[in-house]
Scaffold this active site. Structure first.
Site, PDB file in Angstrom:
ATOM      1  N   GLU A  90       4.846   1.758 -15.425  1.00  0.00           N
ATOM      2  CA  GLU A  90       4.995   1.616 -14.069  1.00  0.00           C
ATOM      3  C   GLU A  90       6.157   0.742 -13.491  1.00  0.00           C
ATOM      4  O   GLU A  90       6.753   1.066 -12.641  1.00  0.00           O
ATOM      5  CB  GLU A  90       3.758   0.973 -13.870  1.00  0.00           C
ATOM      6  CG  GLU A  90       2.583   1.576 -13.545  1.00  0.00           C
ATOM      7  CD  GLU A  90       1.215   0.572 -13.571  1.00  0.00           C
ATOM      8  OE1 GLU A  90       0.843  -0.279 -14.192  1.00  0.00           O
ATOM      9  OE2 GLU A  90       0.797   0.608 -12.056  1.00  0.00           O
ATOM     10  N   LYS A 123       1.812  -0.336 -18.161  1.00  0.00           N
ATOM     11  CA  LYS A 123       2.698  -1.435 -17.412  1.00  0.00           C
ATOM     12  C   LYS A 123       4.083  -1.185 -17.705  1.00  0.00           C
ATOM     13  O   LYS A 123       4.883  -1.365 -16.721  1.00  0.00           O
ATOM     14  CB  LYS A 123       2.056  -2.709 -18.145  1.00  0.00           C
ATOM     15  CG  LYS A 123       0.823  -3.328 -17.664  1.00  0.00           C
ATOM     16  CD  LYS A 123       0.799  -3.978 -16.292  1.00  0.00           C
ATOM     17  CE  LYS A 123       0.016  -2.833 -15.162  1.00  0.00           C
ATOM     18  NZ  LYS A 123      -1.199  -2.568 -15.318  1.00  0.00           N
ATOM     19  N   GLU A 169      -3.044   0.052 -21.918  1.00  0.00           N
ATOM     20  CA  GLU A 169      -2.567  -0.587 -20.764  1.00  0.00           C
ATOM     21  C   GLU A 169      -1.238  -1.244 -20.820  1.00  0.00           C
ATOM     22  O   GLU A 169      -0.518  -1.049 -20.030  1.00  0.00           O
ATOM     23  CB  GLU A 169      -3.676  -1.743 -20.708  1.00  0.00           C
ATOM     24  CG  GLU A 169      -3.553  -2.813 -19.546  1.00  0.00           C
ATOM     25  CD  GLU A 169      -3.321  -2.288 -18.109  1.00  0.00           C
ATOM     26  OE1 GLU A 169      -3.587  -0.974 -18.029  1.00  0.00           O
ATOM     27  OE2 GLU A 169      -2.930  -3.115 -17.325  1.00  0.00           O
ATOM     28  N   GLY A 175      -4.566   9.019   4.592  1.00  0.00           N
ATOM     29  CA  GLY A 175      -5.340  10.129   4.012  1.00  0.00           C
ATOM     30  C   GLY A 175      -4.726  11.344   3.917  1.00  0.00           C
ATOM     31  O   GLY A 175      -3.508  11.646   4.160  1.00  0.00           O
ATOM     32  N   LYS A 184      -0.502   0.541  -4.198  1.00  0.00           N
ATOM     33  CA  LYS A 184      -1.826   0.047  -4.402  1.00  0.00           C
ATOM     34  C   LYS A 184      -2.721   0.619  -3.630  1.00  0.00           C
ATOM     35  O   LYS A 184      -2.471   1.235  -2.666  1.00  0.00           O
ATOM     36  CB  LYS A 184      -1.487  -1.561  -3.879  1.00  0.00           C
ATOM     37  CG  LYS A 184      -2.343  -2.476  -4.598  1.00  0.00           C
ATOM     38  CD  LYS A 184      -1.955  -3.108  -5.834  1.00  0.00           C
ATOM     39  CE  LYS A 184      -3.033  -4.068  -6.510  1.00  0.00           C
ATOM     40  NZ  LYS A 184      -2.710  -4.160  -8.011  1.00  0.00           N
ATOM     41  N   ARG A 209       0.880  -1.140   0.100  1.00  0.00           N
ATOM     42  CA  ARG A 209      -0.204   0.050   0.105  1.00  0.00           C
ATOM     43  C   ARG A 209       0.709   1.258   0.129  1.00  0.00           C
ATOM     44  O   ARG A 209       0.418   2.221  -0.234  1.00  0.00           O
ATOM     45  CB  ARG A 209      -0.936   0.080   1.268  1.00  0.00           C
ATOM     46  CG  ARG A 209      -2.110  -0.920   1.401  1.00  0.00           C
ATOM     47  CD  ARG A 209      -2.684  -0.902   2.627  1.00  0.00           C
ATOM     48  NE  ARG A 209      -3.795  -0.016   2.475  1.00  0.00           N
ATOM     49  CZ  ARG A 209      -4.938   0.121   2.036  1.00  0.00           C
ATOM     50  NH1 ARG A 209      -5.652  -0.846   1.714  1.00  0.00           N
ATOM     51  NH2 ARG A 209      -5.752   1.455   1.960  1.00  0.00           N
TER      52      ARG A 209
HETATM   53  C1  F6R Z   1      -2.020  -0.064 -12.865  1.00  0.00           C
HETATM   54  C2  F6R Z   1      -2.670   0.157 -11.513  1.00  0.00           C
HETATM   55  C3  F6R Z   1      -3.381   1.341 -11.142  1.00  0.00           C
HETATM   56  C4  F6R Z   1      -4.850   0.932 -10.661  1.00  0.00           C
HETATM   57  C5  F6R Z   1      -5.735   2.264 -10.543  1.00  0.00           C
HETATM   58  C6  F6R Z   1      -7.188   1.833 -10.124  1.00  0.00           C
HETATM   59  O1  F6R Z   1      -1.269  -1.119 -12.962  1.00  0.00           O
HETATM   60  O2  F6R Z   1      -2.518  -0.614 -10.726  1.00  0.00           O
HETATM   61  O3  F6R Z   1      -3.577   2.221 -12.319  1.00  0.00           O
HETATM   62  O4  F6R Z   1      -5.564   0.373 -11.720  1.00  0.00           O
HETATM   63  O5  F6R Z   1      -5.047   2.776  -9.190  1.00  0.00           O
HETATM   64  O6  F6R Z   1      -7.160   1.047  -9.026  1.00  0.00           O
HETATM   65  P1  F6R Z   1      -8.419   0.038  -8.656  1.00  0.00           P
HETATM   66  O7  F6R Z   1      -8.763  -0.788  -9.769  1.00  0.00           O
HETATM   67  O8  F6R Z   1      -7.921  -0.479  -7.538  1.00  0.00           O
HETATM   68  O9  F6R Z   1      -9.644   1.130  -8.406  1.00  0.00           O
END
Ligand code: F6R
Length: 607
Positions: free
Chosen positions: A487, A484, A480, A100, A602, A27
């Site tokens: 990233e 990738k 996409e 936050g 994440k 995270r």
């Molecule tokens: C790309 C990635 C981010 C998420 C985005 C949305 O590899 O992980 O671009 O796709 O932050 O996240 P979610 O799907 O969790 O809303």
């Protein structure tokens, strides 16, 4: 974003917190810290860097049976030991962790400084510790409630006080928080991964709720001190699913898992006899579905690209006008919500704040929003008016892979259902189902080429810039693929419609800038081949990602990756996989931290 964890129980709190933080590290991972309570004092350890750095800084067997911990993704204040959480008040008795952003922290900080409080960090979060100090008169919960009533922004907060042994107060607004019920011990964290090794019994919190917990009990109240009844849920994930197994990285594991995660997203949702889909979670009758005139999909990042593929298909197969929009844009542009429009929110984590806020805005205006989420019990899943879980299992690599194909699977089933309710005949429905069911086996054949993709990564990983080009359904896949590569390999990559390059980006082409073309096996194939020739004519290296046996594409390109032949509508499922592998192997060649790329986190719970 940041991960937070709290623990009350008989074990050494530092061990539980450090293990939990390790699982939350995906995270946010720029710094971390813990605070443990022992004999009416707090011991605080904070370190810049990964959890392993913090672990080395915490003495073996440090005493303390209750405590809080945090893994940070910096927003306010640089990355260093001091800005890491927990933060203390002036007395050193109160410790807080915060996930936050406190938007009004400057005004609060100025006032607190005027009142004599001394700040140590540059964070927005530290104001929380000093506010609790100001309000504290022996009742920690009351002090936290008074504090949060002054905060503007988003928060998941944990607070402890050295004089209140075995007590943690948690509060949430916009940032996730879940309680784990153990046997004589309690856990509280920003997500279940932190506690899954200890308990599967959890309680999710809503915005505006404050929880008080010790090792034996918990109570939840709202801001007006009214008790809130909470339901205990069970986590469906297994601990093993959260392990890397024999894979060197989670990203590789999750790419390979697509052969099982796609069938899981379909499981129990296909009616072979009627050649349609069964999606009970939508909470909509056939009559209501028939009344749908338009669809809008909202999402961010990879989920947004999955949504874009599906919007194409909804129009072409179900003949329903559909668009996909970035959630962050929808929220602030005062969207027009009309009767007959159905909204989908796509989110792997179910916690993306941009998406959540867009949902709330649409719902405020009367929109019906269905969630397509992976994480069961996540905020978006709970706040949606219905929806479908994609059941991919935990996605731990920061770069999303298997969620992309599972989100598409769930929504392809929705397309099938809508098409069958309108003008798709039974045999076409049957063909659609067979096509979708054949995807996992075709993906497994792509893995046979992994060594070849690795060789291409060796050849191209030094490129400074890349173009990813596709058309039609494969245009979002090109976007996409570029995301990738950016990233995980930190290579600048632009995704474009292959048709669009002549309108500008072709100026970027030179001998050092490779273009990766997704060559479809459909009516757009010849157009894409022409686009490839335009690049070759300007000496740009070309990689073709085409269907096995496509001799024309092979002849034009410098290098080729293949996908098995399929119906054109299933091509995106196949074409994305080599792009995921290509990005992964480029990242490995460049020695990148594949699972935790720099600057990313994440579950993006800030705007
Ligand atoms: C790309 C990635 C981010 C998420 C985005 C949305 O590899 O992980 O671009 O796709 O932050 O996240 P979610 O799907 O969790 O809303």
């Amino acid at each position: 974003m940041c991960g937070i964890i709290g623990y009350c129980g008989p074990r050494a709190a530092s061990d539980v917190l450090l293990d939990g933080l390790k699982r939350l590290e995906y995270r946010g991972y720029d710094s971390a810290g813990i605070s443990v309570g022992h004999n009416s004092s707090l011991k605080v350890f904070k370190k810049e860097g990964k959890i392993r750095v913090l672990r080395d800084a915490v003495p073996e067997g440090v005493d303390g049976q209750w405590g809080i911990g945090h893994t940070r993704w910096a927003t306010h204040g640089g990355v260093n030991d001091i800005n890491a959480h927990p933060h203390l008040d002036c007395t050193g008795k109160i410790a807080i962790c915060h996930n936050g952003i406190i938007e009004n922290y400057i005004a609060l900080k100025e006032k607190l400084i005027d009142e004599g409080h001394a700040f140590k960090s540059d964070t927005d979060s530290e104001v929380i510790a000093h506010l609790v100090e100001t309000f504290y008169e022996g009742d920690l919960e009351a002090a936290v409630k008074s504090t949060v009533s002054l905060l503007k922004g988003t928060y998941g907060i944990l607070v402890m006080h050295s004089d209140h042994q075995d007590l943690i107060i948690g509060a949430r607004n916009g940032s996730p928080m879940v309680l784990g019920l153990g046997d004589g011990e309690m856990f509280i964290a920003s997500d279940v991964s932190a506690m899954i090794a200890h308990t599967k019994q959890v309680v999710y919190f809503e915005d505006g709720e404050v929880v008080r917990l010790d090792r034996h009990a918990y109570s939840v109240t709202d801001m007006r001190n009214r008790p809130v009844d909470k339901k205990v849920d069970s986590i469906s994930w297994e601990l093993e699913e959260m392990e890397k197994g024999d894979y060197p990285f989670y990203m590789l594991k999750e790419i390979h898992e697509q052969v099982v995660s796609i069938p899981r997203a379909m499981s129990g949702r296909i009616d072979e006899d009627q050649a349609t889909a069964v999606l009970g979670g939508l909470n909509m009758s056939e009559m209501e579905l028939l009344g749908v005139k338009r669809v809008m999909i909202i999402a961010a990042g990879t989920s947004y690209y999955a949504g874009r593929v599906v919007a194409y298909l909804l129009e072409s197969l179900a003949r329903i006008p559909a668009v996909t929009e970035l959630a962050s844009e929808v929220r602030y542009r005062n969207p027009i919500v009309e009767e007959g429009t159905l909204y989908f929110a796509l989110s792997q984590s179910g916690e993306t704040l941009d998406t959540l806020m867009a949902i709330r805005e649409l719902q405020r205006k009367g929109g019906r929003v269905l969630g397509i989420c992976n994480v069961v019990g996540s905020t978006i899943a709970r706040e949606s008016n219905g929806g479908v879980y994609i059941h991919s299992g935990p996605e731990i690599a920061v770069a999303s892979t298997k969620a992309f194909t599972s989100q598409m699977t769930a929504l392809y089933l929705f397309v099938l259902k809508m098409a069958r309710m309108r003008h798709m005949a039974w045999p076409e429905g049957k063909k659609f189902i067979e096509g979708l069911q054949s995807v996992p086996e075709k993906i497994s054949r792509i893995f046979e080429q992994e060594d070849h993709i690795k060789t291409l990564a060796k050849k191209y990983h030094e490129a400074e810039s890349f173009l990813f080009l596709g058309r039609g359904l494969n245009y979002p896949v090109a976007l996409e693929g570029a995301l990738k590569l950016k990233e995980v390999a930190y290579i600048h990559a632009e995704g474009y419609s292959a048709a669009e390059i002549k309108h500008g980006p072709i100026a970027l082409i030179n001998e050092e800038t490779p273009s990766l073309f997704i060559v479809p096996d459909d009516h757009l194939r010849d157009k894409v081949l022409s686009n490839m020739k335009e690049i070759k004519a300007r000496k740009g290296p070309v990689i073709a990602l085409c269907v096995e046996g496509d001799k024309d594409a092979t002849d034009i390109a410098d290098d080729v990756m293949y996908v098995p032949k399929s119906e054109e509508i299933f091509h995106p499922f196949l074409s994305v996989v080599p792009l995921q592998l290509f990005a992964y192997h480029c990242a490995l060649e460049l020695g990148r931290d594949v699972d935790q790329p720099r600057n990313l986190a994440k579950s993006v719970t800030v705007e």
